[in-house]
Design an enzyme around this catalytic site. Structure first.
Site, mmCIF file in Angstrom:
data_model
loop_
_atom_site.group_PDB
_atom_site.id
_atom_site.type_symbol
_atom_site.label_atom_id
_atom_site.label_comp_id
_atom_site.label_asym_id
_atom_site.label_seq_id
_atom_site.Cartn_x
_atom_site.Cartn_y
_atom_site.Cartn_z
ATOM 1 N N TRP A 12 3.095 -5.401 -4.374
ATOM 2 C CA TRP A 12 3.826 -6.753 -4.820
ATOM 3 C C TRP A 12 2.972 -7.436 -5.805
ATOM 4 O O TRP A 12 3.511 -7.853 -5.844
ATOM 5 C CB TRP A 12 4.748 -6.901 -3.714
ATOM 6 C CG TRP A 12 5.399 -7.979 -3.365
ATOM 7 C CD1 TRP A 12 5.781 -8.982 -2.446
ATOM 8 C CD2 TRP A 12 6.358 -7.806 -4.342
ATOM 9 N NE1 TRP A 12 7.165 -9.325 -2.454
ATOM 10 C CE2 TRP A 12 7.259 -8.482 -3.586
ATOM 11 C CE3 TRP A 12 6.927 -7.129 -5.760
ATOM 12 C CZ2 TRP A 12 8.437 -9.379 -4.826
ATOM 13 C CZ3 TRP A 12 7.986 -7.224 -6.037
ATOM 14 C CH2 TRP A 12 8.379 -8.459 -5.317
ATOM 15 N N GLY A 134 13.814 -11.068 -0.692
ATOM 16 C CA GLY A 134 14.954 -10.336 -1.125
ATOM 17 C C GLY A 134 15.563 -8.596 -1.044
ATOM 18 O O GLY A 134 13.559 -8.180 -0.782
ATOM 19 N N SER A 136 13.906 -6.072 -2.783
ATOM 20 C CA SER A 136 12.754 -6.453 -4.625
ATOM 21 C C SER A 136 11.790 -5.213 -4.257
ATOM 22 O O SER A 136 10.537 -5.987 -3.677
ATOM 23 C CB SER A 136 12.597 -8.036 -4.474
ATOM 24 O OG SER A 136 11.447 -7.648 -2.773
ATOM 25 N N LYS A 189 14.049 -5.663 9.304
ATOM 26 C CA LYS A 189 15.165 -4.255 8.201
ATOM 27 C C LYS A 189 14.044 -3.769 8.419
ATOM 28 O O LYS A 189 14.395 -2.574 8.395
ATOM 29 C CB LYS A 189 15.749 -4.805 7.033
ATOM 30 C CG LYS A 189 14.306 -5.877 6.331
ATOM 31 C CD LYS A 189 13.615 -4.447 5.551
ATOM 32 C CE LYS A 189 12.554 -5.232 4.530
ATOM 33 N NZ LYS A 189 11.810 -5.098 3.635
ATOM 34 N N ASP A 242 18.688 -6.703 1.630
ATOM 35 C CA ASP A 242 17.205 -6.148 1.562
ATOM 36 C C ASP A 242 17.262 -5.026 2.608
ATOM 37 O O ASP A 242 16.549 -4.304 3.050
ATOM 38 C CB ASP A 242 16.217 -7.008 2.374
ATOM 39 C CG ASP A 242 14.829 -6.806 2.431
ATOM 40 O OD1 ASP A 242 14.046 -6.444 1.493
ATOM 41 O OD2 ASP A 242 13.865 -7.588 2.546
ATOM 42 N N SER A 252 10.977 2.815 -0.533
ATOM 43 C CA SER A 252 10.303 2.741 1.054
ATOM 44 C C SER A 252 9.159 3.267 1.381
ATOM 45 O O SER A 252 9.831 4.288 2.225
ATOM 46 C CB SER A 252 11.804 2.217 1.255
ATOM 47 O OG SER A 252 11.646 1.728 3.250
ATOM 48 N N ASN A 254 8.327 2.585 4.946
ATOM 49 C CA ASN A 254 8.587 2.083 6.079
ATOM 50 C C ASN A 254 9.970 3.191 6.371
ATOM 51 O O ASN A 254 10.179 3.955 6.976
ATOM 52 C CB ASN A 254 9.773 0.825 6.621
ATOM 53 C CG ASN A 254 8.637 -0.107 6.821
ATOM 54 O OD1 ASN A 254 8.283 -0.470 7.569
ATOM 55 N ND2 ASN A 254 8.469 -0.717 5.247
#
Length: 339
Positions: A12, A134, A136, A189, A242, A252, A254
């Site tokens: 990121w 957000g 992203s 989330k 998100d 992702s 997660n």
């Protein structure tokens, strides 16, 4: 044009460094890992975490924290959430009064139940702390695919300054004063995404995923509003937006960790295979503690904690969720014959 320090050279931080450079800013990227600094300087690419995204030759990569922080117009704190407080402690001597720090990680500290911005403010009280969040994924931002995010700040001035710094023809930025809601949506989330991944690993379908996303945002919003966040935030980009991308995307970490656990791997085995910090694992206990503190029902969060830390099988957790006491979807909706 601004002088920007990116604190953290993971996927990121690297993606945002290229975005800000392309927007005309002078960018310095800091990493705590000497090998990472050497690799980025020599290869001009994060070959492990963001392959294919090239760093400009004149972008400075350094292991010297002072040079990355001191005198910068604003700082982007992009270290994984478990290391936010420790990194903030190291930054303190170099941060000037009113210097903007925009945190872009997502998480809640298990021991204190503090959000990341609250941790930064506690360690660096002289800073003007903001957040960027957000739907992203770094992999897509690095490839310049259209993305939207929200900047949360205490003042409109700071929010709009950061909005103008980040916004581009592929990265649209909105502003919001609801820092708490943004951070709760971004951290909680990840816990729901673990559950969504587990459902995928078990071989369940789109119906299951839709249920987890929909009931997941209901849990997040219940807690968030009780804590002082705004419902508009949880129905927006940093809430449902998100959550959707984290539950559904192949990028992702997660969801991937949850998928591996759904296939029978232990939490540690899944985290080792993902090879990046799985934020949801660190936020799960904090989410359960917050639910208890604020007396909010969060059954999905409770079941994820049972799987992660009590040895419960993912299949049994899904069964228990399905067989919970029957109830109305929204207790706030009145029945016409009872009004």
């Amino acid at each position: 044009m601004a002088n920007v320090g990116i604190i953290g050279a993971g996927s990121w931080g690297t993606a945002l460094s290229v975005l800000l450079y392309d927007n005309g800013h002078h960018v310095t990227v800091w990493s705590i890992d000497p090998q990472e600094v050497q690799m980025l300087n020599e290869k001009r690419e994060h070959q492990k975490k963001l392959p294919g995204v090239k760093l400009p030759d004149d972008m400075k990569i350094t292991g010297d924290l002072e040079s990355a922080v001191r005198g910068k117009d604003f700082l982007v704190l992009a270290v994984p959430s478990p290391f936010t407080r420790a990194t903030a402690k190291k930054m303190v001597p170099y941060v000037s009064e009113g210097q903007i720090i925009v945190d872009v990680a997502k998480g809640i500290e298990e021991t204190t139940l503090m959000t990341l911005s609250q941790q930064i403010e506690e360690e660096i009280p002289q800073a003007d702390v903001a957040v960027l969040s957000g739907p992203s994924h770094a992999e897509e931002v690095g490839r310049k695919l259209p993305t939207t995010c929200v900047v949360g700040a205490k003042t409109r001035k700071t929010a709009e300054y950061l909005q103008s710094a980040f916004i581009s023809n592929v990265f649209r930025v909105y502003t919001s004063p609801d820092i708490l809601g943004i951070e709760l949506g971004g951290s909680l989330k990840n816990v729901i995404a673990l559950a969504a991944g587990m459902a995928d690993g078990l071989g369940y379908g789109d119906n299951t995923k839709a249920a987890l996303i929909t009931r997941g945002i209901a849990e997040i919003a219940r807690l968030g509003v009780k804590m002082g966040g705004k419902i508009q935030t949880f129905t927006g980009l940093t809430g449902i937006g998100d959550l959707i991308v984290t539950c559904a995307s192949v990028h992702s970490r997660n969801r991937k960790a949850g998928y591996l656990m759904g296939q029978g791997k232990t939490m540690q085995e899944a985290m080792d295979e993902v090879q990046m910090v799985v934020e949801g694992v660190y936020s799960a206990k904090a989410a359960a503690k917050l639910a208890e503190k604020y007396q909010v029902s969060m059954p999905i969060v409770a079941e994820v904690n049972s799987i992660l830390f009590e040895g419960k099988s993912a299949a049994q957790a899904v069964s228990d969720l399905m067989l919970r006491e029957s109830k109305s979807e929204s207790s706030a909706l009145p029945w016409p014959d009872e009004e």
